[in-house]
Write an enzyme that holds these catalytic residues in place. Structure first.
Site, PDB file in Angstrom:
ATOM      1  N   HIS A  65       0.831  -1.193   0.000  1.00 31.29           N
ATOM      2  CA  HIS A  65       0.000   0.000   0.000  1.00 31.29           C
ATOM      3  C   HIS A  65       0.876   1.258   0.000  1.00 31.29           C
ATOM      4  O   HIS A  65       1.953   1.280   0.616  1.00 31.29           O
ATOM      5  CB  HIS A  65      -0.951   0.002   1.198  1.00 31.29           C
ATOM      6  N   ASP A  67       0.887   4.178   1.406  1.00 32.16           N
ATOM      7  CA  ASP A  67       1.310   4.884   2.616  1.00 32.16           C
ATOM      8  C   ASP A  67       2.458   4.166   3.316  1.00 32.16           C
ATOM      9  O   ASP A  67       2.976   4.672   4.318  1.00 32.16           O
ATOM     10  CB  ASP A  67       0.135   5.099   3.568  1.00 32.16           C
ATOM     11  N   HIS A  68       2.883   3.038   2.770  1.00 34.26           N
ATOM     12  CA  HIS A  68       4.028   2.301   3.305  1.00 34.26           C
ATOM     13  C   HIS A  68       5.181   2.206   2.302  1.00 34.26           C
ATOM     14  O   HIS A  68       6.254   1.731   2.663  1.00 34.26           O
ATOM     15  CB  HIS A  68       3.601   0.887   3.716  1.00 34.26           C
ATOM     16  N   HIS A 141      -4.668  -8.827   6.182  1.00 37.60           N
ATOM     17  CA  HIS A 141      -4.941  -7.497   5.648  1.00 37.60           C
ATOM     18  C   HIS A 141      -5.602  -7.661   4.281  1.00 37.60           C
ATOM     19  O   HIS A 141      -5.811  -8.778   3.809  1.00 37.60           O
ATOM     20  CB  HIS A 141      -3.631  -6.709   5.552  1.00 37.60           C
TER      21      HIS A 141
END
Length: 305
Positions: A65, A67-68, A141
């Site tokens: 993802h 944001d990582h 997840h």
């Protein structure tokens, strides 16, 4: 060792929190550090610390993802401007190699250091290190996501200084040999056995850093007896259905995982932008009844352990 939180927001940055990244500063005299996730803006966060990219040794990505991961191409490029930047190892889920290769090709990024990329599966990672072992397991997840368990190897026990003085062993290099497990012979011909003057090995410290996850058995297994567990806590109580729908956890669920794993300390992070700083501190305090030793991370928080 200590952790430095470089980003503690979930999904998108806020005025006070950047997206996810955590630095692990290794013991002296190595002055090296590792990064866990590289959200957008991570290199800017590093500029406000004493950490330099030429001391960055390894990067561990939990999942793909943005944001990582979106800070990764820029950070790799900036590292070429630092003198002495040697080999860099990156570990991450399937897809991390393609992501980096395409970003480098499209932007014509050329590195002046060796880059090694390993796509991980469950189990122990192929690390060549005398100090640590790293294990990984897949979490729960929306996409494949991994947690990491970093175990320090046992350290040599303490020298019995009184006994060494009694035996006539002079301070200096012989002490070092005994501490490393070597027997020595004195000028008198007497043999001093390491086992007789060195205490039991000191157990190494254990750090567990989880990626985004709903509560799952793998999280508990990775965190078992950890000295410090870092667990996402995107939502507060009352949003359990939303959390599970997006593959996340509430702060209470993070505390429950820490309690089940018998971890010694819990740092919660990856908070929804809907919450203020005051909200997050209050939520952590409210869940001390589940796990007493809990702290809410904030950007630039340092946690020695």
């Amino acid at each position: 060792m200590k952790l430095l939180f470089l980003g503690t927001s979930a999904g998108r940055p806020t005025l006070v929190r950047n997206v996810t990244s955590i630095a692990l500063q290794l013991p002296d005299p190595h002055h090296r550090f590792w990064l866990f996730d590289v959200g957008e803006g991570t290199q800017h966060q590093l500029l406000r610390t004493k950490l330099k990219l030429n001391r960055l040794e390894r990067i561990f990505i939990t999942h793909m993802h943005g944001d990582h991961t979106y800070g990764l191409p820029g950070l790799l490029g900036s590292r070429t401007y630092y003198d002495g930047a040697g080999r860099l190892q990156i570990f991450g889920p399937p897809g991390i190699r393609s992501f980096i290769d395409h970003a480098m090709a499209a932007s014509q990024l050329h590195l002046n250091y060796d880059l090694e990329i390993t796509e991980v599966e469950e189990g122990r990672l192929p690390l060549e290190d005398d100090l640590f072992t790293v294990e990984t397991a897949e979490l729960h997840h929306r996409i494949r996501c991994f947690g990491y368990r970093i175990s320090e190897r046992p350290r040599p026990g303490r020298l019995d200084l009184a006994k060494l003085a009694q035996l006539g062993v002079p301070p200096g290099p012989l002490y070092g040999k005994l501490k490393l497990g070597e027997d020595i012979v004195l000028p008198s011909g007497e043999t001093i056995r390491s086992v007789d003057v060195v205490g039991a090995p000191v157990p190494g410290r254990i750090l567990t850093i989880l990626g985004d996850t709903a509560p799952c058995e793998a999280a508990v297994r990775l965190a078992e007896d950890a000295d410090l567990l870092v667990h996402e806590a995107t939502f507060n109580a009352g949003l359990e259905e939303k959390a599970v729908a997006y593959g996340h956890s509430t702060i209470a669920q993070a505390a429950e995982t820490a309690a089940q794993a018998k971890a010694k300390r819990l740092a919660v992070t990856h908070f929804s932008a809907r919450y203020s700083e005051e909200d997050v501190e209050r939520f952590a305090a409210e869940n001390q009844s589940i796990f007493p030793n809990i702290v809410a991370a904030r950007d630039y928080l340092e946690l020695p352990f």
